[in-house]
Design a protein around this motif. Structure first.
Motif, PDB file in Angstrom:
ATOM      1  N   GLU A   1       0.831  -1.201   0.000  1.00  0.00           N
ATOM      2  CA  GLU A   1       0.000   0.000   0.000  1.00  0.00           C
ATOM      3  C   GLU A   1       0.865   1.251   0.000  1.00  0.00           C
ATOM      4  O   GLU A   1       0.541   2.254  -0.656  1.00  0.00           O
ATOM      5  N   ASP A   2       1.981   1.186   0.750  1.00  0.00           N
ATOM      6  CA  ASP A   2       2.896   2.327   0.812  1.00  0.00           C
ATOM      7  C   ASP A   2       3.459   2.638  -0.576  1.00  0.00           C
ATOM      8  O   ASP A   2       3.498   3.797  -1.000  1.00  0.00           O
ATOM      9  N   LEU A   3       3.900   1.614  -1.316  1.00  0.00           N
ATOM     10  CA  LEU A   3       4.461   1.842  -2.649  1.00  0.00           C
ATOM     11  C   LEU A   3       3.408   2.403  -3.596  1.00  0.00           C
ATOM     12  O   LEU A   3       3.696   3.326  -4.375  1.00  0.00           O
ATOM     13  N   GLU A   4       2.203   1.864  -3.545  1.00  0.00           N
ATOM     14  CA  GLU A   4       1.157   2.339  -4.451  1.00  0.00           C
ATOM     15  C   GLU A   4       0.854   3.807  -4.209  1.00  0.00           C
ATOM     16  O   GLU A   4       0.764   4.599  -5.158  1.00  0.00           O
ATOM     17  N   GLU A   5       0.712   4.204  -2.949  1.00  0.00           N
ATOM     18  CA  GLU A   5       0.440   5.607  -2.636  1.00  0.00           C
ATOM     19  C   GLU A   5       1.620   6.498  -3.006  1.00  0.00           C
ATOM     20  O   GLU A   5       1.439   7.609  -3.513  1.00  0.00           O
ATOM     21  N   THR A   6       2.839   5.989  -2.784  1.00  0.00           N
ATOM     22  CA  THR A   6       4.036   6.766  -3.090  1.00  0.00           C
ATOM     23  C   THR A   6       4.169   7.018  -4.588  1.00  0.00           C
ATOM     24  O   THR A   6       4.495   8.127  -5.027  1.00  0.00           O
ATOM     25  N   LEU A   7       3.929   5.979  -5.395  1.00  0.00           N
ATOM     26  CA  LEU A   7       4.015   6.132  -6.844  1.00  0.00           C
ATOM     27  C   LEU A   7       2.982   7.120  -7.361  1.00  0.00           C
ATOM     28  O   LEU A   7       3.229   7.846  -8.325  1.00  0.00           O
ATOM     29  N   LYS A   8       1.810   7.155  -6.729  1.00  0.00           N
ATOM     30  CA  LYS A   8       0.751   8.068  -7.180  1.00  0.00           C
ATOM     31  C   LYS A   8       1.033   9.516  -6.794  1.00  0.00           C
ATOM     32  O   LYS A   8       0.645  10.437  -7.512  1.00  0.00           O
ATOM     33  N   SER A   9       1.711   9.698  -5.671  1.00  0.00           N
ATOM     34  CA  SER A   9       1.801  11.051  -5.107  1.00  0.00           C
ATOM     35  C   SER A   9       3.052  11.819  -5.520  1.00  0.00           C
ATOM     36  O   SER A   9       3.143  13.015  -5.256  1.00  0.00           O
ATOM     37  N   GLY A  10       4.033  11.151  -6.145  1.00  0.00           N
ATOM     38  CA  GLY A  10       5.253  11.883  -6.466  1.00  0.00           C
ATOM     39  C   GLY A  10       5.934  11.388  -7.725  1.00  0.00           C
ATOM     40  O   GLY A  10       5.513  10.417  -8.345  1.00  0.00           O
ATOM     41  N   ASN A  11       7.010  12.103  -8.092  1.00  0.00           N
ATOM     42  CA  ASN A  11       7.829  11.723  -9.240  1.00  0.00           C
ATOM     43  C   ASN A  11       9.114  11.083  -8.732  1.00  0.00           C
ATOM     44  O   ASN A  11       9.833  11.688  -7.932  1.00  0.00           O
ATOM     45  N   TRP A  12       9.422   9.890  -9.204  1.00  0.00           N
ATOM     46  CA  TRP A  12      10.558   9.142  -8.701  1.00  0.00           C
ATOM     47  C   TRP A  12      11.508   8.800  -9.836  1.00  0.00           C
ATOM     48  O   TRP A  12      11.086   8.551 -10.963  1.00  0.00           O
ATOM     49  N   ASP A  13      12.806   8.781  -9.484  1.00  0.00           N
ATOM     50  CA  ASP A  13      13.831   8.587 -10.501  1.00  0.00           C
ATOM     51  C   ASP A  13      14.452   7.200 -10.486  1.00  0.00           C
ATOM     52  O   ASP A  13      15.060   6.788 -11.489  1.00  0.00           O
ATOM     53  N   LEU A  14      14.339   6.479  -9.397  1.00  0.00           N
ATOM     54  CA  LEU A  14      15.066   5.218  -9.274  1.00  0.00           C
ATOM     55  C   LEU A  14      14.463   4.388  -8.152  1.00  0.00           C
ATOM     56  O   LEU A  14      14.019   4.923  -7.133  1.00  0.00           O
ATOM     57  N   LEU A  15      14.464   3.063  -8.350  1.00  0.00           N
ATOM     58  CA  LEU A  15      14.021   2.152  -7.289  1.00  0.00           C
ATOM     59  C   LEU A  15      15.102   1.086  -7.108  1.00  0.00           C
ATOM     60  O   LEU A  15      15.414   0.337  -8.034  1.00  0.00           O
ATOM     61  N   LEU A  16      15.677   1.046  -5.887  1.00  0.00           N
ATOM     62  CA  LEU A  16      16.654   0.023  -5.523  1.00  0.00           C
ATOM     63  C   LEU A  16      15.969  -0.968  -4.603  1.00  0.00           C
ATOM     64  O   LEU A  16      15.407  -0.577  -3.567  1.00  0.00           O
ATOM     65  N   ALA A  17      15.985  -2.247  -4.979  1.00  0.00           N
ATOM     66  CA  ALA A  17      15.263  -3.263  -4.205  1.00  0.00           C
ATOM     67  C   ALA A  17      16.209  -4.383  -3.797  1.00  0.00           C
ATOM     68  O   ALA A  17      16.921  -4.956  -4.636  1.00  0.00           O
ATOM     69  N   ARG A  18      16.234  -4.707  -2.492  1.00  0.00           N
ATOM     70  CA  ARG A  18      17.032  -5.835  -2.005  1.00  0.00           C
ATOM     71  C   ARG A  18      16.307  -7.136  -2.295  1.00  0.00           C
ATOM     72  O   ARG A  18      15.091  -7.251  -2.124  1.00  0.00           O
ATOM     73  N   ASP A  19      17.071  -8.130  -2.731  1.00  0.00           N
ATOM     74  CA  ASP A  19      16.507  -9.446  -3.043  1.00  0.00           C
ATOM     75  C   ASP A  19      16.565 -10.322  -1.791  1.00  0.00           C
ATOM     76  O   ASP A  19      17.295 -11.312  -1.725  1.00  0.00           O
ATOM     77  N   LEU A  20      15.767  -9.938  -0.810  1.00  0.00           N
ATOM     78  CA  LEU A  20      15.723 -10.656   0.458  1.00  0.00           C
ATOM     79  C   LEU A  20      14.309 -11.154   0.711  1.00  0.00           C
ATOM     80  O   LEU A  20      13.332 -10.596   0.198  1.00  0.00           O
ATOM     81  N   GLY A  21      14.222 -12.195   1.534  1.00  0.00           N
ATOM     82  CA  GLY A  21      12.897 -12.715   1.875  1.00  0.00           C
ATOM     83  C   GLY A  21      12.140 -11.720   2.733  1.00  0.00           C
ATOM     84  O   GLY A  21      12.527 -11.434   3.870  1.00  0.00           O
ATOM     85  N   GLN A  22      11.095 -11.150   2.187  1.00  0.00           N
ATOM     86  CA  GLN A  22      10.265 -10.208   2.935  1.00  0.00           C
ATOM     87  C   GLN A  22       8.845 -10.295   2.414  1.00  0.00           C
ATOM     88  O   GLN A  22       8.587 -10.757   1.304  1.00  0.00           O
ATOM     89  N   GLU A  23       7.913  -9.848   3.226  1.00  0.00           N
ATOM     90  CA  GLU A  23       6.491 -10.030   2.899  1.00  0.00           C
ATOM     91  C   GLU A  23       6.144  -9.382   1.562  1.00  0.00           C
ATOM     92  O   GLU A  23       5.459  -9.949   0.725  1.00  0.00           O
ATOM     93  N   PHE A  24       6.624  -8.152   1.348  1.00  0.00           N
ATOM     94  CA  PHE A  24       6.438  -7.472   0.060  1.00  0.00           C
ATOM     95  C   PHE A  24       7.777  -7.536  -0.675  1.00  0.00           C
ATOM     96  O   PHE A  24       8.711  -6.824  -0.340  1.00  0.00           O
ATOM     97  N   SER A  25       7.869  -8.424  -1.666  1.00  0.00           N
ATOM     98  CA  SER A  25       9.153  -8.747  -2.276  1.00  0.00           C
ATOM     99  C   SER A  25       9.523  -7.796  -3.410  1.00  0.00           C
ATOM    100  O   SER A  25       8.703  -6.999  -3.878  1.00  0.00           O
ATOM    101  N   ALA A  26      10.762  -7.937  -3.878  1.00  0.00           N
ATOM    102  CA  ALA A  26      11.226  -7.139  -5.014  1.00  0.00           C
ATOM    103  C   ALA A  26      10.409  -7.453  -6.264  1.00  0.00           C
ATOM    104  O   ALA A  26      10.095  -6.558  -7.055  1.00  0.00           O
ATOM    105  N   ASP A  27      10.049  -8.733  -6.432  1.00  0.00           N
ATOM    106  CA  ASP A  27       9.223  -9.108  -7.589  1.00  0.00           C
ATOM    107  C   ASP A  27       7.871  -8.410  -7.543  1.00  0.00           C
ATOM    108  O   ASP A  27       7.357  -7.958  -8.579  1.00  0.00           O
TER     109      ASP A  27
END
Length: 694
Positions: free
Chosen positions: A43-69
Motif C-alpha cells: 500500500e505504501d508503494l502504491e500511494e508513493t508512486l501516485k503522489s510523487g515523481n521518482w527517478d530510481l528504485l533500488l530493491a534488495r533481493d531478500l525474503g520479505q512479505e512485500f518482495s522485489a518481484d
C-alpha cells in the motif's frame, strides 16, 4: 546526462533501515543530492508512486512479505518509467535474466558498491534522455500542429507539388478545385487542373521559375475544377519543403472575390453529427495532447473504451433508424453520467470513449462501473419497444510511459474485449483495467512485445513457394513468407499480431529480419549454382522508411549478392495510399538493380492508374480473379484483357492461388507469364523445387 545538481528521488525496498541509509549515503558521496523513501508495504508503494515523481528504485533481493518481484510488478502495472535495480546477495545468471525479462534494468551484488554507482549513473542518464525526448516530442508535435493549423485554416488555397504532382493541399485548395479528398488530388498532375489554353503558359512559367528561383512569381491563368467549372485565378509560386524534401508551393487566388467560396472556407466541425458528442478525430487529437502532457508534466490520466454489447444483433432487430434513436438516447445518458470533468466522444457505430486528465485508472474504473450499471438499468424505449443494452468497458492509464495515441486506444479496446473472457461475463457487461505487465508477459495476442520476444527467442522461420514460368523457360523464382511460432507452438504470421493502429517500427523490424535472413539463405543457395530470384513482400511502413535502401545496399554488399536477385513486392493498396513514397521506393531499389512487383493488383477502382506513377517490373493479379475465372466467362475475358494491357506496357504478369490443373489452359491462352499456388507446391522451409520438371 543527469545534471549534477539535480536531486535524485530514490525509492528503496529494504527490510533494514541501516542498509537503506547506507545506500543513500553511497549516492550522496558519489556527488548526487538524494531524497529517499523506504518502502514498507504494498500500500505504501502504491500511494508513493501516485503522489510523487521518482527517478530510481533500488530493491534488495531478500525474503520479505512485500518482495522485489511484487514491487517490480506494481511499477509495470502502473506503467511508471522508473529504473528498477535489484540488489542481490549472490550472483545468479538465472535470477538476473528473469528479473530483466520482467522489466528490471539490472541486478548488482549489494556489496559491489563501485559497480552500483556506475549502474545508477547509467540508468539516471538514460532516464534523463527519455524525459528530454518526451519534452522534445511534445515541442515538435506542437510546432507541427501549429504549422499544419496555419496551412489548414488559411483562406488561401495552398498546395505543395513535386515533379508536377500534388503531394499536399489544404482544405481551401481542395474546395477551390472541387475535390473532397486529398487522396483524389494527389494522383492528379497540376496540369490537369488547368484549362488546355493555360497549360502551355504554366509550363513556360514553371520553367522560368526553375531558372530564376525567385519566390513570389505569379501567373494569371484559368483553373478547371473537378466539375469542369472554370475560374480565372492568379497562381503564385515559391520554394518550400515538405516531409524534409524540397518542393514547390503554389497559392491560387481568384481574380475576383467569390462570396460562395468564402462561405465554403469554414473549419471542419469536431462534433459527431448523430449524437452531438465530440467525434473520433477530436478525441484522438486530445488523447495525443494528454499523452504529451503526461510525458512533459508527469500528469497522469485515464481512458475508457465503452463498447456496446451485441450492437449488430440489436441493430438488426430495431433497424437503422431505431439504432440511431438508441444511440442518441445512450449519448444523453452517458453525458449525464460523465458530467463536466470528463471528455466524452463517439468513436464509431458501437463505441464511445471517456477520458480524464488529471486522473488515474482506478478513479476512471469507478466512473466506468457507474456508467455500466446506469446503462444496464436504463429502459431504452425505441418506437414503443423496450430494448435491453449493456456495455463492456476497458480502462487504460495515461502516464509518462504511455505509447502513442493509437496504441493507447488499442490498450483500452483490448481490455474492453477481454471483459467477455471473464467468468460470468461471456455476453460482456463488465469493466476491466488494462495491466501492461500482465498483457506483455502473459497474453501474447495482438502484442508487439510478443513479436519482439519471438525474434529474441528465434521463433521466426522462413517459408518459400516457387513461382513458375508458364512458358517453360526454366527460371527459378520463389516468394518468401515469414511465420512465427506463438506461445502454443502454432505457426502464425507476425504481421497478424500487429494492432490495427500499432507503431510502424515493429513492421519495419519484421521486414528487415525477413530480408536479412532471405539474403543470407539466397546467397548460400546461389553459391551452389542456382540462378534463383526471390520475391519479398514489404509493408507500407517500409515504403515510408527513408533509411531502408541505404541499409539494403549495405546488406547486399555484405552478402555479395547482386541486387537483381531480389524483387520487392508492394501491395496495390499500399501503393495507392503512399503513391509518392512508393514511386521513390521503386526508383531507389531500381538503382540497386533490384526489381519491383505490385501484388493484389486489380482491386482498386482504377488499378492502371497506379502503374502510371510507379515503375514496376512484375504485376501479381489478385487471387480473387483465379477463383472467378473458373466460374465465369466474363472473368476470363477480364483477366485476358488485363494481362494484354499489362504486357503491352512491358509488365510481367503473375497469377497466384493456382490450386488445380483445370485453370492452366485459360491462363496459357490469356498469355500469363508466371503462376504460383499449392498445385505446384505449398510454402516449405527449403528452396528445393525442381524447376526442370515445370
Amino acid at each position: 546526462m543527469q545534471k549534477k545538481n539535480a536531486t535524485v528521488h530514490l525509492l528503496i525496498l529494504d527490510p533494514s533501515q541501516n542498509d537503506a541509509e547506507s545506500l543513500v549515503s553511497l549516492l550522496r558521496n558519489s556527488g548526487k543530492a538524494t531524497r529517499a523513501h523506504r518502502i514498507t508495504s504494498e500500500e505504501d508503494l502504491e500511494e508513493t508512486l501516485k503522489s510523487g515523481n521518482w527517478d530510481l528504485l533500488l530493491a534488495r533481493d531478500l525474503g520479505q512479505e512485500f518482495s522485489a518481484d511484487d514491487a517490480l510488478a506494481m511499477v509495470r502495472r502502473m506503467d511508471k518509467d522508473i529504473p528498477f535495480i535489484l540488489l542481490t546477495e549472490e550472483e545468479s545468471r538465472e535470477r538476473t535474466v528473469a528479473m530483466m525479462k520482467a522489466g528490471a534494468q539490472d541486478t548488482v551484488l549489494f556489496n559491489h558498491t563501485d559497480l552500483l554507482v556506475l549502474v545508477v549513473n547509467r540508468e539516471l542518464a538514460a532516464l534523463d534522455e527519455r524525459r528530454r525526448r518526451r519534452v522534445l516530442d511534445s515541442h515538435l508535435r506542437e510546432a507541427e500542429q501549429r504549422c499544419q493549423l496555419l496551412l489548414e485554416s488559411s483562406k488561401d488555397a495552398i498546395a505543395y507539388i513535386n515533379d508536377g504532382m500534388h503531394i499536399y493541399a489544404n482544405q481551401s485548395y481542395m474546395e477551390f478545385l472541387g475535390y473532397d479528398d486529398i487522396d483524389e488530388l494527389i494522383c492528379i498532375p497540376v496540369l490537369d487542373t488547368l484549362t488546355p489554353e493555360s497549360q502551355d503558359k504554366y509550363r513556360e512559367f514553371m520553367k522560368a521559375f526553375a531558372e530564376k528561383g525567385e519566390d513570389g512569381m505569379t501567373l494569371n491563368c484559368t483553373a478547371r475544377r473537378s466539375d469542369d467549372h472554370e475560374l480565372n485565378v492568379t497562381m503564385s509560386v515559391s520554394g518550400a519543403t515538405y516531409d524534409g524534401e524540397a518542393c514547390t508551393q503554389i497559392v491560387l487566388q481568384p481574380e475576383h472575390s467569390d462570396a460562395e467560396l468564402e462561405e465554403k472556407l469554414r473549419q471542419i466541425s469536431s462534433q459527431d453529427l448523430l449524437t452531438g458528442l465530440y467525434n473520433r478525430q477530436y478525441l484522438m487529437d486530445a488523447l495525443a495532447n494528454n499523452i504529451a502532457a503526461a510525458g512533459k508534466n508527469n500528469e497522469s490520466g485515464a481512458l475508457a473504451y465503452i463498447a456496446l454489447d451485441d450492437f449488430m444483433s440489436m441493430k438488426g432487430q430495431v433497424g437503422i433508424a431505431g439504432a440511431d434513436l438508441l444511440l442518441g438516447d445512450l449519448a444523453n445518458l452517458l453525458t449525464e453520467q460523465a458530467g463536466d470533468d470528463l471528455i466524452l466522444a463517439r468513436l464509431s457505430d458501437d463505441a464511445f470513449c471517456l477520458m480524464s486528465q488529471p486522473g488515474d485508472e482506478k478513479t476512471m474504473a469507478g466512473h466506468a462501473e457507474r456508467i455500466r450499471k446506469a446503462v444496464e438499468d436504463h429502459l431504452f424505449d425505441i418506437n414503443g419497444r423496450t430494448v435491453p443494452l449493456t456495455v463492456s468497458i476497458g480502462v487504460a492509464a495515461i502516464t509518462e510511459n504511455s505509447p502513442k495515441a493509437e496504441e493507447l486506444m488499442a490498450r483500452a479496446h483490448t481490455a474492453s474485449a477481454e471483459v467477455r473472457k471473464q467468468e460470468g461475463h461471456d455476453r460482456g457487461n463488465g469493466v476491466l483495467v488494462y495491466n501492461p505487465a500482465e498483457y506483455e508477459s502473459l497474453d501474447e495476442s495482438n502484442s508487439i512485445e510478443a513479436i519482439q520476444k519471438a525474434l529474441d527467442e528465434n521463433r521466426f522461420k522462413l517459408l518459400f513457394q516457387p513461382i513458375i514460368n508458364l512458358r517453360g523457360e526454366g527460371e527459378e523464382h520463389y516468394e518468401a513468407f515469414v511465420r512465427m511460432l506463438d506461445k502454443d507452438s502454432e505457426e502464425v504470421s507476425p504481421y497478424d499480431f500487429l494492432p490495427p493502429m500499432g507503431p510502424s517500427d515493429t513492421a519495419i523490424k519484421i521486414d528487415r529480419w525477413v530480408i536479412l535472413q532471405t539474403i543470407k539463405q539466397l546467397s548460400s543457395h546461389r553459391s551452389r549454382g542456382h540462378d534463383t530470384r526471390l520475391f519479398l513482400n514489404i509493408t507500407a511502413e517500409t515504403l515510408q522508411d527513408k533509411t531502408f535502401t541505404p541499409w539494403l545496399s549495405v546488406a547486399l554488399k555484405a552478402a555479395r549478392l547482386p541486387g537483381d536477385s531480389l524483387i520487392f513486392q508492394i501491395r496495390e493498396g499500399d501503393a495507392n495510399n503512399y503513391m509518392k513514397q512508393a514511386k521513390e521506393f521503386s526508383k531507389a531499389v531500381h538503382e540497386l538493380h533490384s526489381k519491383v512487383s505490385i501484388s493484389q493488383f486489380g482491386c482498386a477502382l482504377n488499378p492502371f492508374n497506379t502503374l502510371k506513377h510507379i515503375d514496376t517490373d512484375y504485376v501479381k493479379i489478385d487471387g480473387s480473379f483465379t477463383e472467378e475465372i473458373q466460374k465465369k466467362d466474363e472473368a476470363k475475358e477480364q483477366v485476358k484483357e488485363m494481362v494484354k494491357t499489362l504486357q503491352s506496357s512491358g509488365k510481367l504478369t503473375i497469377i497466384p492461388l493456382v490450386e488445380n490443373a483445370g485453370v492452366l489452359a485459360t491462363l496459357w491462352q490469356a498469355g500469363v507469364n508466371y503462376i504460383q499456388g499449392y498445385y505446384l507446391q505449398a510454402p516449405v522451409p527449403e528452396m528445393n523445387y525442381d524447376f526442370g520438371d515445370s
